[in-house]
Design an enzyme around this catalytic site. Structure first.
Site, mmCIF file in Angstrom:
data_model
loop_
_atom_site.group_PDB
_atom_site.id
_atom_site.type_symbol
_atom_site.label_atom_id
_atom_site.label_comp_id
_atom_site.label_asym_id
_atom_site.label_seq_id
_atom_site.Cartn_x
_atom_site.Cartn_y
_atom_site.Cartn_z
ATOM 1 N N HIS A 1 0.814 -1.244 0.068
ATOM 2 C CA HIS A 1 0.103 -0.049 -0.037
ATOM 3 C C HIS A 1 0.958 1.298 0.232
ATOM 4 C CE1 HIS A 1 0.832 1.118 4.119
ATOM 5 N NE2 HIS A 1 0.723 -0.272 4.404
ATOM 6 N N GLU B 1 -1.411 -7.306 7.567
ATOM 7 C CA GLU B 1 -0.062 -7.002 8.210
ATOM 8 C C GLU B 1 0.219 -7.969 9.415
ATOM 9 O OE1 GLU B 1 3.191 -6.751 7.853
ATOM 10 O OE2 GLU B 1 3.285 -4.518 7.425
#
Length: 204
Positions: free
Chosen positions: A16, A90
């Site tokens: 990202h 994550e």
């Protein structure tokens, strides 16, 4: 093994774009932080980096982390997400969430995410198992073309390490900046790194 055994597609890992926490070095796992203006611009520009490394055909599959920063990056990069996959989240940093490495080291001298400990969060073995499950699930799709995984820095580095047979801690050897692209390929049946941390045009 002969070249004919290699699948046509490769695995493209897209991290990202920048968030305020990634900009300031805060560990961002489960917290849903939006992209900064610079992060949105880089996510849009990463289309060019993706075009340089992907096949001409559309990806066979695009999988994305559920976090807003990843989903927005995929959209800005011009990708059509086929599935949101919680396994692409994550690393869960537990008590380290929202803290920088120097701040964590006030309590745990010498700490790194690769070596731990990870109070309240995922261990390296936990993250390794999750990465292995992701890779096992997408390998059958590669015969149909590229597979794009839109996610996060540390987890993408673990995926890279596991692709070539390193432990999760081997991710320390690979850089993955915001809006960076890493490409995992093959050579005569052997997993290979084709590109690491390709950046949008104009990125430092």
């Amino acid at each position: 093994m002969s070249p004919e055994t290699d699948p046509y597609g490769r695995v493209l890992l897209l991290r990202h774009g920048e968030t305020e926490w990634s900009r300031t070095g805060k560990h961002t796992g489960r917290t849903d932080i939006p992209l900064t203006g610079a992060g949105r611009a880089a996510a849009h520009s990463v289309r060019d980096a993706l075009a340089l490394v992907r096949h001409a055909e559309p990806p066979a599959r695009v999988l994305c982390s559920p976090r807003t920063r990843a989903r927005d990056t995929a959209e800005l990069a011009g990708l059509r997400v086929d599935s949101v996959d919680e396994r692409l989240s994550e690393w869960d940093y537990g008590d380290g969430e929202g803290r920088t490495t120097p701040e964590i080291r006030e309590d745990l001298p010498g700490w790194t995410v690769w070596d731990g400990p990870w109070p309240g969060g995922e261990t390296a073995d936990d993250v390794c198992a999750r990465a292995d499950a992701v890779l096992a699930g997408i390998r059958p799709l590669l015969d149909d073309g590229d597979v794009v995984l839109v996610g996060h820095g540390h987890f993408s580095r673990v995926l890279t390490a596991r692709w070539i047979g390193l432990p999760a801690s081997g991710g320390v050897h690979f850089r993955m900046d915001p809006a960076g692209v890493t490409v995992l390929g093959h050579e005569r049946g052997v997993p290979r790194l084709d590109h690491v941390n390709q950046r949008p045009t104009g990125s430092a």
